[in-house]
Motif scaffolding. Structure first.
Motif, PDB file in Angstrom:
ATOM      1  N   PRO A   1       0.827  -1.202   0.000  1.00 20.36           N
ATOM      2  CA  PRO A   1       0.000   0.000   0.000  1.00 20.36           C
ATOM      3  C   PRO A   1       0.865   1.257   0.000  1.00 20.36           C
ATOM      4  CG  PRO A   1      -0.006  -1.003   2.176  1.00 20.36           C
ATOM      5  CD  PRO A   1       0.759  -1.926   1.262  1.00 20.36           C
TER       6      PRO A   1
ATOM      7  N   GLY B   1      -0.367   3.957   1.377  1.00 18.39           N
ATOM      8  CA  GLY B   1      -0.839   4.643   2.565  1.00 18.39           C
ATOM      9  C   GLY B   1      -2.059   5.490   2.254  1.00 18.39           C
ATOM     10  N   HIS B   2      -2.974   5.499   3.151  1.00 15.33           N
ATOM     11  CA  HIS B   2      -4.205   6.273   2.998  1.00 15.33           C
ATOM     12  C   HIS B   2      -4.287   7.210   4.193  1.00 15.33           C
ATOM     13  CE1 HIS B   2      -8.484   7.209   2.937  1.00 15.33           C
ATOM     14  NE2 HIS B   2      -8.464   6.870   1.665  1.00 15.33           N
ATOM     15  N   PRO B   3      -4.636   8.478   3.990  1.00 17.19           N
ATOM     16  CA  PRO B   3      -4.619   9.435   5.105  1.00 17.19           C
ATOM     17  C   PRO B   3      -5.564   9.065   6.232  1.00 17.19           C
ATOM     18  CG  PRO B   3      -5.610  10.429   3.134  1.00 17.19           C
ATOM     19  CD  PRO B   3      -5.039   9.102   2.739  1.00 17.19           C
ATOM     20  N   HIS B   4      -6.555   8.231   6.005  1.00 21.10           N
ATOM     21  CA  HIS B   4      -7.509   7.861   7.037  1.00 21.10           C
ATOM     22  C   HIS B   4      -7.299   6.443   7.552  1.00 21.10           C
ATOM     23  CE1 HIS B   4      -9.569  11.561   6.129  1.00 21.10           C
ATOM     24  NE2 HIS B   4      -9.638  11.213   4.845  1.00 21.10           N
ATOM     25  N   GLU B   5      -6.154   5.849   7.167  1.00 22.17           N
ATOM     26  CA  GLU B   5      -5.835   4.498   7.603  1.00 22.17           C
ATOM     27  C   GLU B   5      -5.560   4.476   9.104  1.00 22.17           C
ATOM     28  OE1 GLU B   5      -2.376   2.693   5.807  1.00 22.17           O
ATOM     29  OE2 GLU B   5      -3.643   1.912   4.203  1.00 22.17           O
TER      30      GLU B   5
ATOM     31  N   LYS C   1      -3.633   3.060  12.272  1.00 21.30           N
ATOM     32  CA  LYS C   1      -2.292   2.515  12.489  1.00 21.30           C
ATOM     33  C   LYS C   1      -2.297   1.523  13.605  1.00 21.30           C
ATOM     34  CE  LYS C   1       0.067   6.417  10.608  1.00 21.30           C
ATOM     35  NZ  LYS C   1       1.090   7.367  10.698  1.00 21.30           N
TER      36      LYS C   1
END
Length: 106
Positions: free
Chosen positions: A98, A100-104, A106
């Motif tokens: 991935p 990365g997605h800003p709303h992922e 962690k």
């Protein structure tokens, strides 16, 4: 091998050519074969597109040049899309890391 969907529209000049010599359609396929592009399927369609072509390509850069040349003749205008099979897409989604997605979470 890459697969492309090529949507083609004849210009007025192209329509005249096809009306006078319909076999010209197949001659273009033979020209593409010389550069390693095989027209796997080809359909004449009714509507705002004249032809739908499924083309298998050995070399994307060479195919790009061929499309530019075909369009420069003034007989056809194309829209070209890279296509991958559903199985290839699933494999890519599963194996590609991935970004990365800003709303992922962690």
């Amino acid at each position: 091998m890459a697969i492309f969907i090529v949507l083609s529209n004849l210009t007025d000049k192209g329509a005249e050519t096809i009306a006078d010599k319909p076999e010209r359609i197949k001659e273009v396929n033979e020209e593409l074969a010389k550069i390693g592009a095989k027209v796997k399927e080809q359909y004449v369609v009714f509507g705002d597109i004249d032809f739908i072509n499924i083309v298998e390509v050995d070399n994307v850069e060479t195919f790009l040049k061929a499309l530019i040349e075909l369009n420069s003749r003034g007989t056809v205008r194309t829209k070209t899309y890279l296509a991958i099979s559903v199985d290839e897409a699933i494999r890519a989604i599963k194996t590609t890391p991935p970004i990365g997605h800003p709303h992922e979470r962690k």
